[in-house]
Structure formats: structure tokens, C-alpha cells
Scaffold this motif. Structure first.
Motif, PDB file in Angstrom:
ATOM      1  N   VAL A 102      12.445 -70.073  92.627  1.00 28.23           N
ATOM      2  CA  VAL A 102      11.814 -69.569  93.860  1.00 28.23           C
ATOM      3  C   VAL A 102      12.898 -69.355  94.920  1.00 28.23           C
ATOM      4  CG1 VAL A 102      10.067 -69.999  95.630  1.00 28.23           C
ATOM      5  CG2 VAL A 102       9.705 -70.855  93.315  1.00 28.23           C
ATOM      6  N   GLU A 103      13.788 -70.318  95.023  1.00 22.18           N
ATOM      7  CA  GLU A 103      14.931 -70.226  95.934  1.00 22.18           C
ATOM      8  C   GLU A 103      15.698 -68.932  95.671  1.00 22.18           C
ATOM      9  OE1 GLU A 103      16.039 -71.964  98.743  1.00 22.18           O
ATOM     10  OE2 GLU A 103      14.484 -73.248  97.870  1.00 22.18           O
ATOM     11  N   ARG A 104      15.919 -68.634  94.371  1.00 25.42           N
ATOM     12  CA  ARG A 104      16.739 -67.469  93.991  1.00 25.42           C
ATOM     13  C   ARG A 104      15.915 -66.195  93.858  1.00 25.42           C
ATOM     14  NH1 ARG A 104      18.564 -71.678  90.633  1.00 25.42           N
ATOM     15  NH2 ARG A 104      17.289 -70.883  88.940  1.00 25.42           N
ATOM     16  N   ARG A 105      14.652 -66.294  94.178  1.00 25.09           N
ATOM     17  CA  ARG A 105      13.728 -65.142  94.118  1.00 25.09           C
ATOM     18  C   ARG A 105      13.685 -64.504  92.724  1.00 25.09           C
ATOM     19  NH1 ARG A 105      15.072 -62.985 100.054  1.00 25.09           N
ATOM     20  NH2 ARG A 105      15.076 -65.043 100.946  1.00 25.09           N
ATOM     21  N   GLU A 106      13.683 -65.365  91.715  1.00 28.74           N
ATOM     22  CA  GLU A 106      13.598 -64.870  90.338  1.00 28.74           C
ATOM     23  C   GLU A 106      12.152 -64.914  89.857  1.00 28.74           C
ATOM     24  OE1 GLU A 106      18.013 -66.714  89.319  1.00 28.74           O
ATOM     25  OE2 GLU A 106      16.202 -67.764  88.667  1.00 28.74           O
ATOM     26  N   ASN A 107      11.905 -64.216  88.770  1.00 27.79           N
ATOM     27  CA  ASN A 107      10.541 -64.176  88.216  1.00 27.79           C
ATOM     28  C   ASN A 107      10.433 -65.075  86.985  1.00 27.79           C
ATOM     29  OD1 ASN A 107       9.870 -62.190  90.115  1.00 27.79           O
ATOM     30  ND2 ASN A 107      10.701 -60.595  88.770  1.00 27.79           N
ATOM     31  N   VAL A 108       9.181 -65.376  86.633  1.00 28.61           N
ATOM     32  CA  VAL A 108       8.926 -66.100  85.378  1.00 28.61           C
ATOM     33  C   VAL A 108       7.844 -65.320  84.652  1.00 28.61           C
ATOM     34  CG1 VAL A 108       8.167 -68.269  84.332  1.00 28.61           C
ATOM     35  CG2 VAL A 108       9.416 -68.322  86.502  1.00 28.61           C
ATOM     36  N   SER A 132       5.668 -77.966  97.793  1.00 31.50           N
ATOM     37  CA  SER A 132       6.963 -77.997  98.485  1.00 31.50           C
ATOM     38  C   SER A 132       6.886 -77.226  99.809  1.00 31.50           C
ATOM     39  CB  SER A 132       8.053 -77.413  97.585  1.00 31.50           C
ATOM     40  OG  SER A 132       7.928 -76.004  97.540  1.00 31.50           O
ATOM     41  N   GLY A 133       5.665 -76.808 100.159  1.00 30.89           N
ATOM     42  CA  GLY A 133       5.471 -76.177 101.467  1.00 30.89           C
ATOM     43  C   GLY A 133       5.556 -74.662 101.450  1.00 30.89           C
ATOM     44  N   ARG A 134       5.611 -74.072 100.252  1.00 33.23           N
ATOM     45  CA  ARG A 134       5.716 -72.606 100.200  1.00 33.23           C
ATOM     46  C   ARG A 134       4.340 -71.967 100.081  1.00 33.23           C
ATOM     47  NH1 ARG A 134      10.320 -74.846  97.282  1.00 33.23           N
ATOM     48  NH2 ARG A 134      12.186 -73.642  97.740  1.00 33.23           N
ATOM     49  N   ARG A 135       4.267 -70.732 100.526  1.00 28.21           N
ATOM     50  CA  ARG A 135       3.004 -70.001 100.421  1.00 28.21           C
ATOM     51  C   ARG A 135       2.869 -69.418  99.010  1.00 28.21           C
ATOM     52  NH1 ARG A 135      -0.108 -67.634 104.726  1.00 28.21           N
ATOM     53  NH2 ARG A 135       1.481 -68.380 106.160  1.00 28.21           N
ATOM     54  N   VAL A 136       1.700 -69.599  98.409  1.00 28.20           N
ATOM     55  CA  VAL A 136       1.490 -69.062  97.053  1.00 28.20           C
ATOM     56  C   VAL A 136       0.168 -68.301  97.011  1.00 28.20           C
ATOM     57  CG1 VAL A 136       2.746 -71.017  96.061  1.00 28.20           C
ATOM     58  CG2 VAL A 136       0.284 -71.082  96.076  1.00 28.20           C
ATOM     59  N   TYR A 137       0.064 -67.420  96.043  1.00 25.91           N
ATOM     60  CA  TYR A 137      -1.175 -66.655  95.894  1.00 25.91           C
ATOM     61  C   TYR A 137      -1.384 -66.373  94.409  1.00 25.91           C
ATOM     62  CZ  TYR A 137      -4.924 -63.508  97.210  1.00 25.91           C
ATOM     63  OH  TYR A 137      -6.153 -62.937  97.369  1.00 25.91           O
ATOM     64  N   TYR A 138      -2.651 -66.411  93.980  1.00 28.86           N
ATOM     65  CA  TYR A 138      -2.986 -66.196  92.573  1.00 28.86           C
ATOM     66  C   TYR A 138      -3.951 -65.027  92.431  1.00 28.86           C
ATOM     67  CZ  TYR A 138      -5.385 -66.776  88.114  1.00 28.86           C
ATOM     68  OH  TYR A 138      -5.936 -66.543  86.885  1.00 28.86           O
ATOM     69  N   HIS A 166       4.256 -61.112 100.876  1.00 32.28           N
ATOM     70  CA  HIS A 166       4.677 -62.268 101.657  1.00 32.28           C
ATOM     71  C   HIS A 166       4.816 -63.594 100.877  1.00 32.28           C
ATOM     72  CE1 HIS A 166       5.560 -64.294 105.278  1.00 32.28           C
ATOM     73  NE2 HIS A 166       4.489 -65.055 105.224  1.00 32.28           N
ATOM     74  N   PRO A 167       3.840 -63.971 100.011  1.00 32.65           N
ATOM     75  CA  PRO A 167       3.942 -65.306  99.382  1.00 32.65           C
ATOM     76  C   PRO A 167       5.242 -65.513  98.611  1.00 32.65           C
ATOM     77  CG  PRO A 167       1.816 -64.306  98.908  1.00 32.65           C
ATOM     78  CD  PRO A 167       2.652 -63.249  99.558  1.00 32.65           C
ATOM     79  N   ALA A 168       5.775 -66.737  98.699  1.00 28.73           N
ATOM     80  CA  ALA A 168       7.016 -67.052  97.974  1.00 28.73           C
ATOM     81  C   ALA A 168       6.779 -67.011  96.472  1.00 28.73           C
ATOM     82  CB  ALA A 168       7.517 -68.424  98.394  1.00 28.73           C
ATOM     83  N   GLU A 197      13.385 -58.763  94.117  1.00 26.19           N
ATOM     84  CA  GLU A 197      14.503 -59.361  94.852  1.00 26.19           C
ATOM     85  C   GLU A 197      14.105 -59.867  96.231  1.00 26.19           C
ATOM     86  OE1 GLU A 197      17.800 -56.594  94.583  1.00 26.19           O
ATOM     87  OE2 GLU A 197      18.379 -57.453  92.658  1.00 26.19           O
ATOM     88  N   HIS A 198      12.782 -59.931  96.474  1.00 26.77           N
ATOM     89  CA  HIS A 198      12.323 -60.406  97.778  1.00 26.77           C
ATOM     90  C   HIS A 198      11.604 -61.757  97.635  1.00 26.77           C
ATOM     91  CE1 HIS A 198      10.591 -60.206 101.805  1.00 26.77           C
ATOM     92  NE2 HIS A 198       9.472 -60.626 101.248  1.00 26.77           N
ATOM     93  N   ALA A 199      10.802 -61.885  96.582  1.00 21.84           N
ATOM     94  CA  ALA A 199      10.070 -63.137  96.344  1.00 21.84           C
ATOM     95  C   ALA A 199       9.723 -63.216  94.861  1.00 21.84           C
ATOM     96  CB  ALA A 199       8.804 -63.179  97.189  1.00 21.84           C
TER      97      ALA A 199
END
Ligand SMILES: Nc1ncnc2c1ncn2[C@@H]1O[C@H](COP(=O)(O)OP(=O)(O)OP(=O)(O)O)[C@@H](O)[C@H]1O
Ligand SMILES: [Mg+2]
Length: 277
Positions: A102-108, A132-138, A166-168, A197-199
Motif C-alpha cells: 500500500v505504501e508503494r502503491r502496488e497492486n495485488v 492502520s488508518g487508511r481509507r478502503v473501499y470494496y 481516493h481510497p488507499a 501508480e496512485h493507489a
């Protein structure tokens, strides 16, 4: 009136309340009792006090995330049985949960047949990120596309794309199950291009990349999409049996056993009981 001096215990209570640490405050009495009883050393006690606060904070973040992120269920790494899925590298999955990606804005990307745990692991990554305080969306791919199509029809596409960028961590679940319109595929492509490369995006699919052209109805666009997604990506291919089928097998066996036992059980039961039950 002279105020009585506060005891050490009360001072600690005041400090924790002042710092707004209700989790630590709640754990304080037990921890102090354990120190008095010689069961805890000072470093252990500090660790337990702070851990109690972190646990409360994480639970609150999880509850907030469950409300705002549309996660369909609580699935966490500690509920995942790795022995059932030996094709998975446990160290890889555990290290993903440390959230460096997430820090490196990589995908899984989780690929594999039905029931092997793709959604479970995608959700558990999203929950770890939320804690960890990040915004997430499903969303499932179909849901996300529907929301983009509706926004486009209402002239709000740009703002919807902005919200979903926007979500991390964005989970895109179930790529490959439902057919997608060409417009829908193009809207999704726009979203992924924005997030590139953004999130981080966590995707799941029951189809291998070679079949994505068919899924998205356009080989060229699917190739461009895969290109962006896999550029900075952790690819997790799960080869194994469906966990759902395992549960069904057990259920089937239980039902079968109950069925076989039933006549004998009925024979043993006194007449009157059968009549009143
Ligand atoms: N290894 C596992 N340990 C514990 N629970 C598991 C495991 N694998 C799957 N499950 C559970 O089995 C059910 C199905 O798993 P999941 O929904 O993650 O499958 P999936 O790969 O996403 O399947 P589909 O392609 O059909 O969507 C869920 O309730 C999930 O929590
Ligand atoms: Mg799934």
C-alpha cells in the motif's frame, strides 16, 4: 476545602483519560493487579497497556470501515487456514498484510477457481489497511461498473471517478463472473488508469489473464489494462480445492449420518414421546 492527594492509581487513570486512551484505562486495574501479584514485569505491563489501547483503536477503525467501505463480511488473516491451501506461500500472504504494497502503491491480484479464498484474502488485506488508518473501499467489478454507469448517466462521472480513485486500497472482486458491456469496460479502464501508480488495487478473478479479453469484450483494452495492473503487482495464483465444497462435504456427511440413524432413533423412542414431539 483541601483536596486529597491522588493515589498513583488515580493519577494514572486521570492521565489515560486525559490522553483519551479508554482501552488502556479499561485494562489498567487488571494490569496493576498482575504487577502487584508479581505476574507482570514493568516492560510487560507497558506493552499490555499500550496493546489494549491499540486493540480498541483497531476495533473502532474496523467498525467504521465496515460502515463506509461496503466490505461484505469480516474476514481476517487469522481466520484463514493455510493448511487447506498448500499452493499458497504463507510468508508472502503474511508479508502483504504488513502493507508495504500500500505504501508503494502496488497492486495485488488473486487468481484461482471458485471457493479457494480469493475474496477472503482480499477483504483481510482491506481490513488490515483500514485498521492502520487508511481509507478502503470494496466492490465487485459488476457493482463498480454499475455505479460508474449511473454516475455517467447523471453527468457525475468525473466526481465518481475521483471518489473511487481516493481510497488507499480498492478491492475489485469477482472479475470474470458477470458479462460486462463495452461502455462498462471502458469506464473501468478509466478508473484503473487513474489509480495506476496512485493507489493500490486488490483484484480477484476466476479467469486467467488470457481470458480477460473475453471478459472485457476487447482484447486490446484488456491487454492495456493488464499491462497497467501488473506493472507494480503481487500476483497470487491459488491452485486448490474449494473451501465451500469442504464445508459441503462435512455437511453432507452429517446429514447422511443423521439420516441413517433416524429410523433406529425413532424405533427407540417411546410412542407417547413421538406423538407429543
Ligand atoms: N483457507 C481457508 N481458510 C478458512 N476459510 C476459508 C479458506 N478458504 C476459503 N474460506 C472461506 O470459504 C468461503 C469461500 O471463500 P472465498 O469467498 O474467499 O472464495 P473465492 O475464491 O472468492 O471464491 P469465488 O471465486 O466463488 O468468489 C468464505 O467463507 C471464506 O471465508
Ligand atoms: Mg470471491
Amino acid at each position: 476545602m483541601k483536596t486529597l492527594p491522588l493515589s498513583r492509581r488515580d493519577r494514572l487513570r486521570h492521565i489515560l483519560a486525559d490522553l483519551r486512551m479508554p482501552g488502556a484505562l479499561e485494562a489498567l486495574d487488571t494490569i496493576l493487579r498482575d504487577i502487584d501479584g508479581g505476574a507482570l514485569t514493568a516492560p510487560d505491563a507497558i506493552e499490555q497497556l499500550l496493546t489494549a489501547q491499540i486493540q480498541l483503536r483497531n476495533n473502532r477503525r474496523l467498525q467504521a470501515a465496515m460502515r463506509s467501505s461496503r466490505l461484505p463480511a469480516v474476514k481476517q488473516l487469522h481466520d484463514f487456514d493455510f493448511t487447506f491451501q498448500p499452493s499458497l506461500r504463507r510468508d508472502q500472504i503474511e508479508s502483504l498484510h504488513e502493507l508495504g504494497f500500500v505504501e508503494r502503491r502496488e497492486n495485488v491480484i488473486f487468481l484461482g477457481p471458485p471457493g479457494v479464498g480469493k475474496t477472503h484474502l482480499a477483504i483481510s488485506l482491506a481490513i488490515a489497511a483500514a485498521q492502520s488508518g487508511r481509507r478502503v473501499y470494496y466492490g465487485t467489478l459488476a457493482d463498480l461498473i454499475t455505479s460508474l454507469e449511473e454516475a455517467q448517466a447523471a453527468g457525475r462521472l468525473q466526481s465518481r471517478l475521483k471518489i473511487l480513485t481516493h481510497p488507499a486500497v480498492l478491492v475489485v472482486d469477482e472479475i470474470g463472473y458477470l458479462p460486462i458491456s463495452r461502455t462498462g469496460a471502458m469506464l473501468f479502464f478509466q478508473l484503473m488508469t487513474r489509480r495506476y501508480e496512485h493507489a493500490s488495487t486488490v483484484l480477484t478473478s476466476n479467469k486467467g489473464f488470457e481470458e480477460w479479453g473475453e471478459v472485457f469484450g476487447d482484447e486490446v483494452m484488456a491487454a492495456a489494462l493488464i499491462d497497467r495492473l501488473v506493472h507494480h503487482c503481487h500476483l497470487v495464483t491459488i491452485r486448490g480445492n474449494s473451501y465451500r465444497m469442504r464445508q459441503h462435504t462435512e455437511l453432507w456427511q452429517t446429514l447422511h449420518a443423521t439420516h441413517d440413524d433416524a429410523p433406529a432413533a425413532r424405533r427407540r423412542r417411546p410412542r407417547q414421546e413421538v406423538a407429543t414431539s
